[in-house]
Enzyme design. Structure first.
Site, PDB file in Angstrom:
ATOM      1  N   TRP A   4       0.833  -1.141   0.189  1.00 51.41           N
ATOM      2  CA  TRP A   4      -0.043   0.215   0.085  1.00 51.41           C
ATOM      3  C   TRP A   4       0.820   1.156   0.049  1.00 51.41           C
ATOM      4  CZ3 TRP A   4      -4.167  -0.807  -1.998  1.00 51.41           C
ATOM      5  CH2 TRP A   4      -5.072  -1.989  -1.923  1.00 51.41           C
TER       6      TRP A   4
ATOM      7  N   ASP B 120      -1.841   6.679   6.357  1.00 52.07           N
ATOM      8  CA  ASP B 120      -2.891   5.889   5.595  1.00 52.07           C
ATOM      9  C   ASP B 120      -3.352   4.658   6.673  1.00 52.07           C
ATOM     10  OD1 ASP B 120      -4.535   4.032   4.440  1.00 52.07           O
ATOM     11  OD2 ASP B 120      -3.184   3.330   2.687  1.00 52.07           O
TER      12      ASP B 120
ATOM     13  N   LYS C  22     -12.866  -1.761   6.867  1.00 53.19           N
ATOM     14  CA  LYS C  22     -12.240  -2.490   8.097  1.00 53.19           C
ATOM     15  C   LYS C  22     -12.837  -2.125   9.320  1.00 53.19           C
ATOM     16  CE  LYS C  22      -8.936  -3.122   4.853  1.00 53.19           C
ATOM     17  NZ  LYS C  22      -8.928  -2.701   3.585  1.00 53.19           N
TER      18      LYS C  22
HETATM   19  C1  LIG Z   1      -3.609   0.252   4.048  1.00 54.00           C
HETATM   20  C2  LIG Z   1      -4.607   0.197   2.884  1.00 54.00           C
HETATM   21  N1  LIG Z   1      -4.486   1.436   2.063  1.00 54.00           N
HETATM   22  C3  LIG Z   1      -5.355   1.615   1.108  1.00 54.00           C
HETATM   23  C4  LIG Z   1      -6.248   0.706   0.635  1.00 54.00           C
HETATM   24  C5  LIG Z   1      -7.164   0.940  -0.533  1.00 54.00           C
HETATM   25  O1  LIG Z   1      -8.460   1.027  -0.097  1.00 54.00           O
HETATM   26  P1  LIG Z   1      -9.644   1.430  -1.305  1.00 54.00           P
HETATM   27  O2  LIG Z   1      -9.924  -0.115  -1.655  1.00 54.00           O
HETATM   28  O3  LIG Z   1     -10.670   1.781  -0.165  1.00 54.00           O
HETATM   29  O4  LIG Z   1      -9.111   2.218  -2.372  1.00 54.00           O
HETATM   30  C6  LIG Z   1      -6.396  -0.542   1.611  1.00 54.00           C
HETATM   31  C7  LIG Z   1      -7.531  -1.610   1.072  1.00 54.00           C
HETATM   32  O5  LIG Z   1      -7.200  -2.724   1.665  1.00 54.00           O
HETATM   33  C8  LIG Z   1      -5.545  -0.922   2.589  1.00 54.00           C
HETATM   34  O6  LIG Z   1      -5.445  -1.699   3.179  1.00 54.00           O
END
Ligand SMILES: Cc1ncc(COP(=O)(O)O)c(C=O)c1O
Length: 324
Positions: free
Chosen positions: A66, A136, A160
Site C-alpha cells: 500500500w 494511511d 475494515k
Molecule cells: C492500508 C490500505 N491502504 C489503501 C487501501 C485501498 O483502499 P480502497 O480499496 O478503499 O481504495 C487498502 C485496502 O485494503 C489498505 O488496506
C-alpha cells in the site's frame, strides 16, 4: 436511502457520527473530519494534489504494497523522495527512524502505519518535526488509541474498522486546508469538502449512517482503549500459537507485527488447500492470503471477537495434529 442529505434527519445522523468519532479518537478542535468518496486509493492522488506544491517534494516511507501504491500515484504529480524502505529487510521489519533520509523541506511525510497485506505495523509514530505527517490508517484506525495531534492528516477507507466500503474518513489539521494546486478538481479539494461539511455533492449517505452505528457500537464496547485491550489479547493469542507450532510460521519481526492482519504460512504449501477447506467447513472464512503473497492471512479487525480467534487457534491445532 431516500432521505435527502440536506434533510434535518440526515444532517443529525451525519453530525452525530462525526461527534462520536471525535469522542472515540479524542480529535482536537483544530482538525476537520471529512467523509469522502473514492476509497483510500483516491487519496493516493488527492494528497499530492492538495499538499504537494508544483515544485515541491514529499517524503514517502515504503513498508509494503500500500505504501508503494501511494508512492507510485504521488510520483505522477511531483517529486517523491523515498526516505526509507523495508526492502532490505524483505518487508519483514520496519527500518528504524535513524535509518531514514528525511528532507527537512518536504511538503509532508507519508506512511502506512499498518500494511494490510504484508502484516507489518508500526508500534510507534514517526517524529517529523514541523513537516506534516500523513498516515494511511485504512486497516488500523480505531484498533487502539492514537495521539491525533502527532499527525497533519490521517485517512482511512471505511471497510475494515469503520463501516461499509464507499466512504473514506479523513482527519485533517485546519492549516493544511486551502493548499490545493490549481489543477486539483473541485471535488478533490479538501477545503471545498471542509467548507461544505463533506456535502459539496451528495455524500454516500447509507455508508455514513452505517459508520455512525459502528461508532455507537464501539462506544458501547468502552471505546478505543477498551477495544485496544481486546485486540492486544487477540493478536497475542494467535502469534503465540503460531510461534509455538511446528507447522505454521510468521516471518515478521516480533515488534513490527500487525495486530489486525496476521499472515502465516504452512510448512508445506500443498497443505494450504486442505487447510482452507477444513476451515471453511467450520465457518472460519477469508483465511486465504492476498493473491500477491500467497499463504494465509487472518484479518482480526474490531468486529472479530476473541471467541473467533480461539476457534481459529483450536482448528489450527487440530489440523497440525493431523498433518504436522
Ligand atoms: C492500508 C490500505 N491502504 C489503501 C487501501 C485501498 O483502499 P480502497 O480499496 O478503499 O481504495 C487498502 C485496502 O485494503 C489498505 O488496506
Amino acid at each position: 436511502m431516500e432521505m435527502s442529505h440536506r434533510s434535518d434527519e440526515f444532517v443529525s445522523i451525519a453530525t452525530k457520527a462525526e461527534q462520536d468519532l471525535r469522542d472515540l479518537l479524542d480529535i482536537p478542535s483544530n482538525y476537520k473530519v471529512l467523509f469522502l468518496q473514492g476509497g483510500a486509493s483516491q487519496q493516493f492522488a488527492q494528497i499530492p494534489l492538495n499538499l504537494l506544491p508544483e515544485n515541491g517534494s514529499a517524503d514517502y516511507i515504503d513498508t509494503g504494497i500500500w505504501s508503494q501504491k501511494a508512492i507510485e500515484e504521488a510520483s505522477r504529480y511531483g517529486h517523491v523522495n523515498v526516505a526509507a524502505t523495508a526492502k532490505p529487510y524483505d518487508y519483514f521489519a520496519i527500518p528504524g527512524q535513524n535509518e531514514w533520509q528525511l528532507n527537512r523541506d518536504a511538503a509532508y511525510v507519508h506512511y502506512a502505519p499498518n500494511e494490510t497485506i504484508g502484516g507489518l505495523e508500526f508500534n510507534w509514530v514517526p517524529e517529523t518535526g514541523d513537516v506534516p505527517l500523513v498516515a494511511d490508517m485504512s486497516s488500523d484506525i480505531l484498533s487502539r488509541p492514537v495521539d491525533i495531534s502527532r499527525f497533519g492528516m490521517i485517512y482511512a477507507g471505511a471497510q475494515k474498522n469503520i463501516g461499509p466500503s464507499g466512504i473514506v474518513v479523513n482527519i485533517i489539521r485546519e492549516d493544511l486546508l486551502g493548499r490545493a494546486r490549481s489543477l486539483c478538481p473541485t471535488m478533490l479539494d479538501y477545503k471545498v469538502a471542509a467548507d461544505n461539511g463533506s456535502m459539496y455533492n451528495t455524500p454516500p449517505t447509507l455508508a455514513w449512517y452505517l459508520s455512525g452505528l459502528v461508532f455507537e457500537w464501539l462506544k458501547e464496547q468502552g471505546g478505543v482503549a477498551a477495544i485496544g485491550k481486546l485486540n492486544e489479547v487477540k493478536q497475542r493469542t494467535l502469534y503465540d500459537f503460531i510461534d509455538a507450532s511446528g507447522l505454521y510460521s510468521n516471518p515478521i519481526n516480533k515488534t513490527d507485527r500487525s495486530w489486525m492482519n496476521v499472515p502465516f504460512r504452512l510448512a508445506d504449501d500443498r497443505l494450504d488447500k486442505p487447510f482452507l477447506v477444513g476451515a471453511e467447513a467450520r465457518g472460519l472464512l477469508n483465511l486465504k492470503g492476498h493473491r500477491s503473497v500467497g499463504g494465509m492471512r487472518a484479518s482480526i479487525y474490531n468486529a472479530v471477537d476473541i471467541h473467533a480467534v480461539n476457534a481459529l487457534v483450536a482448528y489450527m491445532a487440530e489440523f497440525e495434529k493431523e498433518h504436522g
